[in-house]
Write a protein that holds these residues in place. Structure first.
Motif, PDB file in Angstrom:
ATOM      1  N   GLN A 307       1.108  -4.079   2.019  1.00  0.00           N
ATOM      2  CA  GLN A 307       2.180  -3.277   2.604  1.00  0.00           C
ATOM      3  C   GLN A 307       3.574  -3.766   2.222  1.00  0.00           C
ATOM      4  O   GLN A 307       4.570  -3.147   2.598  1.00  0.00           O
ATOM      5  CB  GLN A 307       2.031  -3.256   4.127  1.00  0.00           C
ATOM      6  N   GLY A 308       3.664  -4.876   1.479  1.00  0.00           N
ATOM      7  CA  GLY A 308       4.947  -5.298   0.931  1.00  0.00           C
ATOM      8  C   GLY A 308       5.849  -6.059   1.880  1.00  0.00           C
ATOM      9  O   GLY A 308       7.052  -6.190   1.625  1.00  0.00           O
ATOM     10  N   TYR A 309       5.319  -6.619   2.965  1.00  0.00           N
ATOM     11  CA  TYR A 309       6.133  -7.392   3.896  1.00  0.00           C
ATOM     12  C   TYR A 309       6.439  -8.769   3.306  1.00  0.00           C
ATOM     13  O   TYR A 309       5.675  -9.316   2.520  1.00  0.00           O
ATOM     14  CB  TYR A 309       5.394  -7.592   5.215  1.00  0.00           C
ATOM     15  N   SER A 310       7.567  -9.343   3.701  1.00  0.00           N
ATOM     16  CA  SER A 310       7.821 -10.745   3.403  1.00  0.00           C
ATOM     17  C   SER A 310       6.984 -11.597   4.355  1.00  0.00           C
ATOM     18  O   SER A 310       6.444 -11.096   5.356  1.00  0.00           O
ATOM     19  CB  SER A 310       9.296 -11.079   3.595  1.00  0.00           C
ATOM     20  N   ALA A 362      -7.999   0.394   7.063  1.00  0.00           N
ATOM     21  CA  ALA A 362      -6.606   0.435   6.615  1.00  0.00           C
ATOM     22  C   ALA A 362      -6.529   0.364   5.090  1.00  0.00           C
ATOM     23  O   ALA A 362      -7.372  -0.267   4.440  1.00  0.00           O
ATOM     24  CB  ALA A 362      -5.816  -0.719   7.233  1.00  0.00           C
ATOM     25  N   GLY A 363      -5.512   0.994   4.538  1.00  0.00           N
ATOM     26  CA  GLY A 363      -5.330   1.006   3.091  1.00  0.00           C
ATOM     27  C   GLY A 363      -3.875   0.894   2.707  1.00  0.00           C
ATOM     28  O   GLY A 363      -3.006   0.565   3.523  1.00  0.00           O
ATOM     29  N   VAL A 364      -3.588   1.215   1.452  1.00  0.00           N
ATOM     30  CA  VAL A 364      -2.232   1.058   0.913  1.00  0.00           C
ATOM     31  C   VAL A 364      -1.233   1.932   1.655  1.00  0.00           C
ATOM     32  O   VAL A 364      -0.091   1.530   1.907  1.00  0.00           O
ATOM     33  CB  VAL A 364      -2.221   1.387  -0.591  1.00  0.00           C
ATOM     34  N   ASP A 365      -1.629   3.129   2.000  1.00  0.00           N
ATOM     35  CA  ASP A 365      -0.705   4.085   2.620  1.00  0.00           C
ATOM     36  C   ASP A 365      -0.735   4.028   4.147  1.00  0.00           C
ATOM     37  O   ASP A 365      -0.090   4.855   4.800  1.00  0.00           O
ATOM     38  CB  ASP A 365      -1.045   5.509   2.152  1.00  0.00           C
ATOM     39  N   SER A 366      -1.448   3.082   4.710  1.00  0.00           N
ATOM     40  CA  SER A 366      -1.565   3.018   6.167  1.00  0.00           C
ATOM     41  C   SER A 366      -0.262   2.531   6.790  1.00  0.00           C
ATOM     42  O   SER A 366       0.402   1.626   6.274  1.00  0.00           O
ATOM     43  CB  SER A 366      -2.704   2.073   6.573  1.00  0.00           C
ATOM     44  N   ALA A 367       0.093   3.135   7.911  1.00  0.00           N
ATOM     45  CA  ALA A 367       1.299   2.736   8.627  1.00  0.00           C
ATOM     46  C   ALA A 367       0.999   1.550   9.531  1.00  0.00           C
ATOM     47  O   ALA A 367      -0.112   1.408  10.049  1.00  0.00           O
ATOM     48  CB  ALA A 367       1.824   3.903   9.459  1.00  0.00           C
ATOM     49  N   TYR A 368       1.998   0.705   9.728  1.00  0.00           N
ATOM     50  CA  TYR A 368       1.825  -0.489  10.567  1.00  0.00           C
ATOM     51  C   TYR A 368       1.419  -0.118  11.992  1.00  0.00           C
ATOM     52  O   TYR A 368       0.461  -0.684  12.539  1.00  0.00           O
ATOM     53  CB  TYR A 368       3.124  -1.286  10.585  1.00  0.00           C
TER      54      TYR A 368
END
Length: 507
Positions: A307-310, A362-368
């Motif tokens: 999901q690209g989080y730090s 959950a996958g790449v497009d899943s919302a938090y």
């Protein structure tokens, strides 16, 4: 309430609402918080550490692994030391070593010095962790008092693990990576002062150290964990993995034989396993290590790599789950004397199955909010129900002379289980990602690997639930205790570990 103070005879435990009780519990929780915090707090600081001290990529991992290896490998020895030398003496020694090692780590100018300091920190933690459990078992009477104390202690460790990522990011960004270690020094000094003034000194037991057991047990655990750690860089069938793992598998049975047949005063008395609550509780804690790794480690990786989080944002993303865990652990275990241990374990495992099953979708497009927050809150509820319950069960009904080693054994079971699970899950995730059509490092491939990890965690949860049926049931003809283990009528009540308030008189 009147309190009697003694160190060698039967006494009643301190009152749960007394100032002494709150101070001792705060001390135990702060120590547990600190040793767990140092497992995770350095992760965010590692890039800065590598730049400043010139670590290689392979050497950098030992800033983390050196601590974990010493912490888990010396846990049994630390627990037995608490029994033989006295809980206060070992707890203060652990704090002093931990604080001094933190100072050296914070001032380190070479990679070798930092790794050596981290190993020393792990040794200090191996003394602290079982000593804190021994203090709780000694100071709080079995039943509601001890159950609530275990809940608070368990929550403090969980918070330490969660706060690590956030605190590491804040300290590294706002000050320097060195403060990740230096912050422990003033905290350690304060805790030493509290321990010296709030805990009474126990006389040393006139028993020789089981040297053969100490060597084989510690070396066996360390070799096994070291071999499992090597799976991060080497295949399971490689010599780098097989040699230490097989050495550990060989040494641990030798350790048991030494304890059973040759040790006059064994480091780990095998009579502990005659207590069904201890035996089953430790087996379940080993399995529970897989649940904890899947929750706190792999959900963080999912948020970062998919999901690209730090790293800092991922830590903040797990904060709601940490809060829920703290609340549930603190209050749910207070019900143990009424519910027994089977019910919270069963409900907790159901939460694991539902939560990890949800996460596996959950996958790449899943919302938090929809795909991460909900399932992690469910898993956190389960951890709050299961972890303190198992820790209480694994140390319930233990004779006062064995509370230290019982705590060390429980901690070691969880640490070894977590290390094995991390290696197995990481291998499975990497294999699944490598087979993905988009390439092993794409977000889609990584998501597929993490989905497999969460599905495997469902299987671990079902295994915990299955073993949980072996836990002793609550006996209805007597008030239930923390671990549902009846105390022998001739068993002495644990001695008091705190000083008597001055306005109390000895009865």
């Amino acid at each position: 309430m009147t309190v009697k103070v003694a160190s060698t005879r039967a006494d009643s435990a301190i009152g749960p609402n007394s100032r002494s009780a709150r101070l001792v519990l705060a001390l135990a929780c702060a120590c547990q918080f600190m040793v767990v915090l140092d497992v995770s707090i350095v992760n965010v600081a590692l890039p800065a550490v590598q730049r400043d001290l010139g670590f290689s990529d392979t050497g950098l991992v030992w800033v983390v692994n050196g601590y974990v290896l010493a912490f888990a490998g010396f846990m049994l020895l630390g627990g037995r030391a608490a029994d033989l030398l006295g809980h206060r003496r070992v707890l203060v020694s652990g704090l002093a070593l931990f604080s001094l090692a933190s100072l050296v780590a914070g001032l380190a100018t070479t990679a070798e010095v930092l790794v050596a300091a981290r190993i020393a920190q792990g040794l200090g933690g191996a003394l602290l962790a079982p000593a804190t459990l021994a203090v709780i078992n000694t100071c709080f009477s079995e039943g509601p008092q001890r159950a609530r104390a275990f809940g608070t202690w368990s929550a403090s460790g969980g918070v330490g693990g969660m706060v690590g990522a956030v605190a590491g990011g804040v300290l590294t960004t706002g000050l320097s990576w060195r403060w990740v270690f230096l912050i422990n020094v003033p905290i350690g000094v304060v805790l030493i002062a509290i321990a010296m003034t709030s805990l009474t000194s126990q006389p040393r037991r006139r028993e020789p150290l089981d040297l053969a057991g100490a060597i084989t047990g510690t070396a066996g655990l360390a070799a096994l964990i070291y071999g499992v750690m090597q799976t991060a860089d080497h295949a399971w069938g490689s010599a780098q993995v097989l040699v230490p793992v097989l050495a550990g598998i060989l040494l641990l049975p030798i350790f048991l034989v030494v304890e059973k047949r040759f040790a006059a005063t064994p480091m780990m008395p095998l009579r502990l396993f005659g207590n069904r609550s201890v035996a089953v509780g430790n087996a379940m804690l080993f399995l529970f290590g897989g649940v904890a790794i899947a929750m706190w480690f792999f959900t963080s990786l999912f948020m970062q790599n998919v999901q690209g989080y730090s790293a800092l944002d991922a830590g903040l993303g797990q904060t709601p789950a940490a809060v829920v865990f703290v609340v549930v652990a603190r209050f749910a275990v207070g019900r143990l004397p009424k519910t027994g241990v089977r019910l919270p374990v069963s409900v907790g495992c159901a939460c694991f199955v539902a939560g990890f099953g949800w996460l596996s979708q959950a996958g790449v497009d899943s919302a938090y909010m929809a795909s991460v927050l909900g399932p992690t809150l469910l898993v956190a509820i389960g951890i709050g129900l299961v972890f303190p319950t198992l820790m209480a069960s694994a140390t319930a009904g233990v004779e006062p002379r064995d509370v230290g080693i019982a705590g060390g054994l429980a901690n070691a079971a969880g640490q070894v289980g977590g290390s094995v699970a991390l290696a197995v899950f990481a291998t499975a995730a990497a294999a699944r990602a490598a087979s993905h059509s988009s390439g092993s490092s794409s977000p889609e491939a990584l998501a597929s690997g993490y989905e497999l990890v969460f599905a495997l965690a469902v299987g671990v949860a079902l295994a915990i639930a299955s073993v949980g049926v072996l836990l002793p049931g609550r006996q209805r003809n007597r008030p239930a205790t923390t671990g549902d283990i009846p105390r022998r009528h001739d068993q002495a009540t644990p001695p008091i570990a705190t000083r008597r308030p001055r306005h109390h008189r000895e009865m």
